[in-house]
Design an enzyme around this catalytic site. Sequence first.
Site: not given
Ligand code: CMC
Length: 398
Positions: A244, A283, A335
């Site tokens: 987050h 996201h 971010d």
């Molecule tokens: N880098 C690499 N792979 C990613 C990333 C990333 N930043 N984000 C998602 N994925 C992949 C993940 O590995 C998964 O792949 P697979 O299906 O092959 O296993 C797929 O995309 C779906 O991921 P998820 O975790 O199920 O997706 P989500 O919608 O639950 O996650 C998220 C959203 C923000 C947690 C995730 O994109 C992430 O971990 N991003 C990096 C951390 C980040 O930048 N966070 C700030 C978010 S925006 C500001 C806020 O809200 O705080």
Amino acid sequence: MSTNAHADSVETITTDAMNAGAKPQVQSGLAGVVVAQCDIAKVDGERGTLSYRGYDIGDLACHSTFEEVVYLLWYGELPTRHELDTFAAALASEREIDDTTWQVLTMLPSDVEPMDALRTAVSTLACADPANENGKVSHQKNLRKATKLVAKFPTVVANYYRHLNGKPRIHPDPTLSHAGNFLYMLSGKPPDETRAKAMDLAMLLMAEHGFNASTFSARVTASTLSDMYAAITTAIGTLKGPLHGGANQRAMEMMLEIGEIDRVESYIKEALAAKKRIMGFGHRVYKKAPDPRSAYLRGRLYELCADLQDFHFYNLATAIAETVEAQKGLYPNVDFYAAPMLYLVGIPLELFVTIFAISRIPGWTTHVMDQYGHNRLLRPLSDYVGPEDCTYVPIDQR
Ligand code: CMC
């Protein structure tokens, strides 16, 4: 404001039905679950748009200020010039922190992270607020608490950082803007206009974002009719996590580790091959279109680089974004471009997450008041899949 249970839009199941063997559909990570109606922010993941109280984030980014956005969030409409001046002065007059909060901050062990110090300070600010009754207090009282929290967050963070670095406490300057005063307290010098504007934009763009994890956690606490300070400590604890608010610091660390543009492709390839998450990308909501906030932050990063006559971080960040999109189909989130922008404004890396908190406190307090206004206890169910009917064996016979 209207926040009513949206019971018709999701599949619901009662505990009685579950006990009778009905299998519920589990929504992992609560993805896609609508728990309330809300008129604070519209986050449109399909179109990649965001608006606060109906005003597009682009218009606010180009024409508004953090103070005006706080007014908009709390009162639901834009202020007149007179209303804004009065409001901004009232906010500025609450910036000082009480001596007990300051003493507690100075007594913390020196390795306490700024987010933990901020969470602790919110608890002491609660003790210093005689109006902090538990439960559903009047909206006016909650607005007063919200004003104190928004006004004091920058003072806590800047002064805790000063203390960690052996510098004396500095008092807020009510003649400076909210963002400008924060930069002043941090460095001891009033900021130039370019940096103050960049800081203001970052705060404005992060001020509110619907039912994100930290806001939702604050609403859960408020839904028990606990007090606003308690709800905000919950939110801070939730924001701190690397998935987050913690992503901005890690995104900057990654940029510094990559260092040069010619290392971008191999670094990203290797990280993705190792199944690492690239911080600042992806996201939960903006899947089909980019996070609309990132374009405005990228634009301000460009302006900062132009001011410095050094485009290294603009070029590096752009190269990383293009590579991650090409290789993984992920867009930068709020971010990513915020990270080099804050870095160039002079924010120390270890304060990056607290910048998110300083920025998001208007959104959190708006949601807490909204929750109180239409409260129903937030209490989901889980599908129990563990063992059942186990025979208890007394400890000496195991
Ligand atoms: N880098 C690499 N792979 C990613 C990333 C990333 N930043 N984000 C998602 N994925 C992949 C993940 O590995 C998964 O792949 P697979 O299906 O092959 O296993 C797929 O995309 C779906 O991921 P998820 O975790 O199920 O997706 P989500 O919608 O639950 O996650 C998220 C959203 C923000 C947690 C995730 O994109 C992430 O971990 N991003 C990096 C951390 C980040 O930048 N966070 C700030 C978010 S925006 C500001 C806020 O809200 O705080």
